[in-house]
Design a protein around this motif. Structure first.
Motif, PDB file in Angstrom:
ATOM      1  N   ARG A 201       5.161  -2.862   7.784  1.00 16.04           N
ATOM      2  CA  ARG A 201       3.849  -3.465   7.550  1.00 16.04           C
ATOM      3  C   ARG A 201       2.949  -3.173   8.738  1.00 16.04           C
ATOM      4  O   ARG A 201       3.368  -3.198   9.874  1.00 16.04           O
ATOM      5  CB  ARG A 201       3.979  -4.978   7.363  1.00 16.04           C
ATOM      6  CG  ARG A 201       4.605  -5.377   6.041  1.00 16.04           C
ATOM      7  CD  ARG A 201       4.596  -6.893   5.931  1.00 16.04           C
ATOM      8  NE  ARG A 201       5.147  -7.318   4.669  1.00 16.04           N
ATOM      9  CZ  ARG A 201       4.452  -7.423   3.552  1.00 16.04           C
ATOM     10  NH1 ARG A 201       3.192  -7.081   3.544  1.00 16.04           N
ATOM     11  NH2 ARG A 201       5.012  -7.843   2.446  1.00 16.04           N
ATOM     12  N   SER A 202       1.721  -2.929   8.459  1.00 16.88           N
ATOM     13  CA  SER A 202       0.785  -2.635   9.550  1.00 16.88           C
ATOM     14  C   SER A 202      -0.547  -3.237   9.219  1.00 16.88           C
ATOM     15  O   SER A 202      -0.966  -3.252   8.071  1.00 16.88           O
ATOM     16  CB  SER A 202       0.655  -1.115   9.730  1.00 16.88           C
ATOM     17  OG  SER A 202      -0.335  -0.811  10.679  1.00 16.88           O
ATOM     18  N   GLU A 203      -1.202  -3.762  10.250  1.00 15.15           N
ATOM     19  CA  GLU A 203      -2.525  -4.318  10.041  1.00 15.15           C
ATOM     20  C   GLU A 203      -3.557  -3.212   9.875  1.00 15.15           C
ATOM     21  O   GLU A 203      -4.650  -3.438   9.390  1.00 15.15           O
ATOM     22  CB  GLU A 203      -2.911  -5.197  11.237  1.00 15.15           C
ATOM     23  CG  GLU A 203      -1.990  -6.391  11.449  1.00 15.15           C
ATOM     24  CD  GLU A 203      -1.986  -7.326  10.259  1.00 15.15           C
ATOM     25  OE1 GLU A 203      -3.063  -7.500   9.639  1.00 15.15           O
ATOM     26  OE2 GLU A 203      -0.925  -7.889   9.935  1.00 15.15           O
ATOM     27  N   ARG A 204      -3.200  -2.010  10.286  1.00 16.90           N
ATOM     28  CA  ARG A 204      -4.155  -0.898  10.235  1.00 16.90           C
ATOM     29  C   ARG A 204      -3.751   0.068   9.123  1.00 16.90           C
ATOM     30  O   ARG A 204      -2.655   0.591   9.107  1.00 16.90           O
ATOM     31  CB  ARG A 204      -4.154  -0.155  11.574  1.00 16.90           C
ATOM     32  CG  ARG A 204      -5.102   1.037  11.597  1.00 16.90           C
ATOM     33  CD  ARG A 204      -5.150   1.617  12.996  1.00 16.90           C
ATOM     34  NE  ARG A 204      -3.831   2.046  13.433  1.00 16.90           N
ATOM     35  CZ  ARG A 204      -3.337   3.261  13.168  1.00 16.90           C
ATOM     36  NH1 ARG A 204      -4.024   4.124  12.452  1.00 16.90           N
ATOM     37  NH2 ARG A 204      -2.136   3.603  13.612  1.00 16.90           N
ATOM     38  N   ARG A 205      -4.615   0.249   8.146  1.00 17.52           N
ATOM     39  CA  ARG A 205      -4.341   1.184   7.065  1.00 17.52           C
ATOM     40  C   ARG A 205      -4.393   2.612   7.590  1.00 17.52           C
ATOM     41  O   ARG A 205      -5.256   2.966   8.391  1.00 17.52           O
ATOM     42  CB  ARG A 205      -5.386   1.030   5.950  1.00 17.52           C
ATOM     43  CG  ARG A 205      -5.116   1.912   4.746  1.00 17.52           C
ATOM     44  CD  ARG A 205      -6.226   1.803   3.722  1.00 17.52           C
ATOM     45  NE  ARG A 205      -6.258   0.506   3.103  1.00 17.52           N
ATOM     46  CZ  ARG A 205      -5.524   0.157   2.060  1.00 17.52           C
ATOM     47  NH1 ARG A 205      -4.662   1.034   1.550  1.00 17.52           N
ATOM     48  NH2 ARG A 205      -5.627  -1.047   1.543  1.00 17.52           N
ATOM     49  N   GLU A 206      -3.445   3.434   7.124  1.00 16.88           N
ATOM     50  CA  GLU A 206      -3.438   4.826   7.557  1.00 16.88           C
ATOM     51  C   GLU A 206      -4.700   5.534   7.088  1.00 16.88           C
ATOM     52  O   GLU A 206      -5.176   5.315   5.978  1.00 16.88           O
ATOM     53  CB  GLU A 206      -2.214   5.552   6.984  1.00 16.88           C
ATOM     54  CG  GLU A 206      -0.903   5.130   7.603  1.00 16.88           C
ATOM     55  CD  GLU A 206       0.250   5.933   7.024  1.00 16.88           C
ATOM     56  OE1 GLU A 206       0.034   6.649   6.015  1.00 16.88           O
ATOM     57  OE2 GLU A 206       1.358   5.855   7.559  1.00 16.88           O
ATOM     58  N   ARG A 207      -5.220   6.398   7.960  1.00 20.80           N
ATOM     59  CA  ARG A 207      -6.393   7.186   7.582  1.00 20.80           C
ATOM     60  C   ARG A 207      -5.960   8.308   6.659  1.00 20.80           C
ATOM     61  O   ARG A 207      -4.958   8.984   6.915  1.00 20.80           O
ATOM     62  CB  ARG A 207      -7.061   7.756   8.821  1.00 20.80           C
ATOM     63  CG  ARG A 207      -7.652   6.697   9.735  1.00 20.80           C
ATOM     64  CD  ARG A 207      -8.224   7.343  10.979  1.00 20.80           C
ATOM     65  NE  ARG A 207      -9.266   8.308  10.649  1.00 20.80           N
ATOM     66  CZ  ARG A 207      -9.840   9.107  11.536  1.00 20.80           C
ATOM     67  NH1 ARG A 207      -9.466   9.070  12.794  1.00 20.80           N
ATOM     68  NH2 ARG A 207     -10.776   9.957  11.162  1.00 20.80           N
ATOM     69  N   PRO A 208      -6.678   8.543   5.566  1.00 23.93           N
ATOM     70  CA  PRO A 208      -6.329   9.640   4.669  1.00 23.93           C
ATOM     71  C   PRO A 208      -6.395  10.992   5.385  1.00 23.93           C
ATOM     72  O   PRO A 208      -7.208  11.204   6.286  1.00 23.93           O
ATOM     73  CB  PRO A 208      -7.397   9.547   3.567  1.00 23.93           C
ATOM     74  CG  PRO A 208      -7.937   8.160   3.660  1.00 23.93           C
ATOM     75  CD  PRO A 208      -7.842   7.784   5.103  1.00 23.93           C
ATOM     76  N   ASP A 209      -5.537  11.888   4.987  1.00 18.52           N
ATOM     77  CA  ASP A 209      -5.506  13.242   5.536  1.00 18.52           C
ATOM     78  C   ASP A 209      -6.563  14.080   4.808  1.00 18.52           C
ATOM     79  O   ASP A 209      -6.261  14.783   3.843  1.00 18.52           O
ATOM     80  CB  ASP A 209      -4.103  13.818   5.353  1.00 18.52           C
ATOM     81  CG  ASP A 209      -3.985  15.249   5.862  1.00 18.52           C
ATOM     82  OD1 ASP A 209      -4.882  15.680   6.605  1.00 18.52           O
ATOM     83  OD2 ASP A 209      -3.001  15.923   5.504  1.00 18.52           O
TER      84      ASP A 209
END
Length: 499
Positions: A201-209
């Motif tokens: 779980r992460s509070e920061r959503r992954e940036r799209p490639d």
């Protein structure tokens, strides 16, 4: 996948099966209606093929992006969005009054399918843990996928002859509505991976490639475009060679970009799994064989035996029944053994059926030249297409289920496009431009014989690439995935405490 959905997996299975059925149906339902579409809307002869090609172009070109998007933003939202876009574009296509409107609607259908198809398969694999239950679920999904392609010919023929060509588009609406109604309304919850691990779980959503998405979409799209336009330009023309060279360059740039991306569109380590790599090669070859067989047999029935659209559709009923029977049989085999145990005999059986098909004659008939090879080929194809989805998602973590599903669907689309374009060229070269039934029969027979060779190659891939031993039970790492690419449970626990 979704915690609440696990309590009622049958509803999830029903929804994604119906969705996959309509996407497969749309690949073939339009083909029989093309002459009526040309007459009604006034298509130029060279432009008519875009009714088929633009769907393959957008569907195939955007599948990797759709697969990664469902991993980042959720499978259910992408499935809902894709189904809604597909349904609205089907309505627009059925109401089209000009050629450009129908082509635009078909492009929109491809966009919707590219979003929904990988989300549907990822939802299924995440709902059912690896083992017999997932194998059975994937068997049902594969049977629906195969039956949709075969029944599309039947539906297209009947609707065109007894209603209107517009119904080959409008028939999608009740099927899409059924899929939306069956889909549970639960929101997303914590997922469980194929090896039992839970995603971090992460509070920061992954940036799209973004760079990877652009390169992959442009590369695959140009590859599909270059292949499907060989019917007009030929394989050796400068336009075709230039387009294919540009596609290869873009895909090479995509591979390089993925090694440097923080959140890659496709983690290249995924392809080092023998299950994933082998399944994608297999589905490429099998789709090329299936699409091409449909094409040549349909033309043989209409242009050599002289059957009408409805009769041609009815002639494909044994093919549809055989595909379902093969898928059911494969499910029972794979429940107790590896996917390889069904893939090898299935590919051999399909090759034998297509070799039998290659004996067609200009004075033949349905009972003597079509029925027997249809049953043998379709059962063999069902034995291949049902377990290949299970093989292609074996050992894949939940966080990459959409990516693996998009990759598998992309290989299927590319296989169908490349195989059909290449073997149509082989067939046309054999006929030498003649249009009499004997010459056409000779060309179709040659194409079917080469198609048999594709399934021989598929059998060799299954023997040489796929492992003999059973996939590891859930909760244990897949030994076929290199250690460097396996998730680190300790790191996940540490990261979880930090969150």
């Amino acid at each position: 996948m979704y915690r609440n959905l696990r309590g009622r997996p049958g509803r999830v299975l029903a929804a994604v099966t119906v969705a996959q059925f309509v996407f497969a149906l749309d690949m073939s339902v339009v083909n029989v209606a093309l002459p009526a579409i040309r007459t009604d809307l006034g298509f130029a002869p060279l432009d008519l093929s875009w009714v088929v090609h633009v769907y393959a172009l957008t569907f195939g070109g955007l599948l990797l992006l759709g697969g990664r998007a469902c991993d980042l933003y959720g499978r259910r939202p992408l499935l809902l969005l894709g189904l809604a876009v597909f349904g609205l574009c089907s309505l627009a296509g059925g109401l089209a009054q000009a050629p450009w409107q129908l082509v635009a609607a078909r492009a929109g259908q491809g966009v919707g399918a590219a979003a929904a198809a990988p989300a549907a398969l990822a939802m299924l694999t995440a709902t059912f843990a690896e083992g017999p239950r997932r194998v059975r679920a994937l068997g049902v999904w594969s049977a629906a996928n195969a039956a949709g392609g075969a029944l599309g010919v039947l539906a297209g023929g009947l609707l065109t002859e007894y209603a209107s060509w517009r119904w080959v588009m409008l028939v999608n609406l009740p099927v899409v509505a059924a899929a939306l109604a069956l889909l549970p309304a639960d929101g997303p919850a914590e997922a469980t991976g194929a090896a039992g691990e839970r995603p971090v779980r992460s509070e920061r959503r992954e940036r799209p490639d973004v760079l990877g998405a652009v390169l992959a979409t442009a590369g695959v799209g140009l590859l599909v475009y270059g292949v499907v336009r060989t019917d007009v330009r030929g394989w050796g023309s400068p336009a075709t060679l230039g387009t294919l060279a540009a596609a290869v360059a873009l895909l090479a740039a995509f591979a390089v970009a993925e090694t440097r991306a923080c959140a890659p569109l496709l983690r290249l380590g995924l392809l080092r799994s023998r299950w994933v790599a082998g399944a994608n090669v297999l589905v490429f070859l099998a789709a090329a064989g299936q699409f091409t067989a449909f094409y040549f047999v349909s033309l043989y029935l209409q242009q050599v035996l002289g059957l009408g659209a409805a009769a041609t559709g009815l002639a494909f009923l044994p093919f549809s029944a055989g595909l379902v029977a093969g898928s059911v049989l494969a499910t029972r085999v794979v429940a107790h053994r590896t996917p390889r145990a069904a893939l090898v005999p299935g590919a051999v059986l399909a090759a034998a059926g297509l070799a039998w098909f290659a004996l067609i004659g200009p004075d033949g008939g349905f009972l003597t030249d079509v029925l027997g090879p249809s049953l043998v080929t379709s059962v063999g194809t069902g034995l291949v297409l049902a377990p290949v989805a299970a093989a292609g998602t074996t050992g894949v973590a939940a966080r990459e289920a959409g990516t693996a599903s998009g990759l598998l669907n992309s290989s299927r689309q590319l296989g169908g496009c490349v195989g059909l374009a290449a073997l149509a060229t082989v067939s046309a070269h054999r006929t030498g431009g003649a249009t009499d039934p004997a010459a056409l029969n000779d060309g179709y027979a040659t194409g079917l014989a080469v198609t048999a060779g594709l399934f021989v190659l598929a059998a060799l891939v299954a023997i040489g690439v796929l492992p003999r031993r059973r996939p590891e039970a859930p909760g244990r790492p897949d030994p076929l995935t290199p250690a460097a690419d396996r998730p680190d449970p300790a790191a996940n626990r540490l990261e979880g405490t930090r969150s």
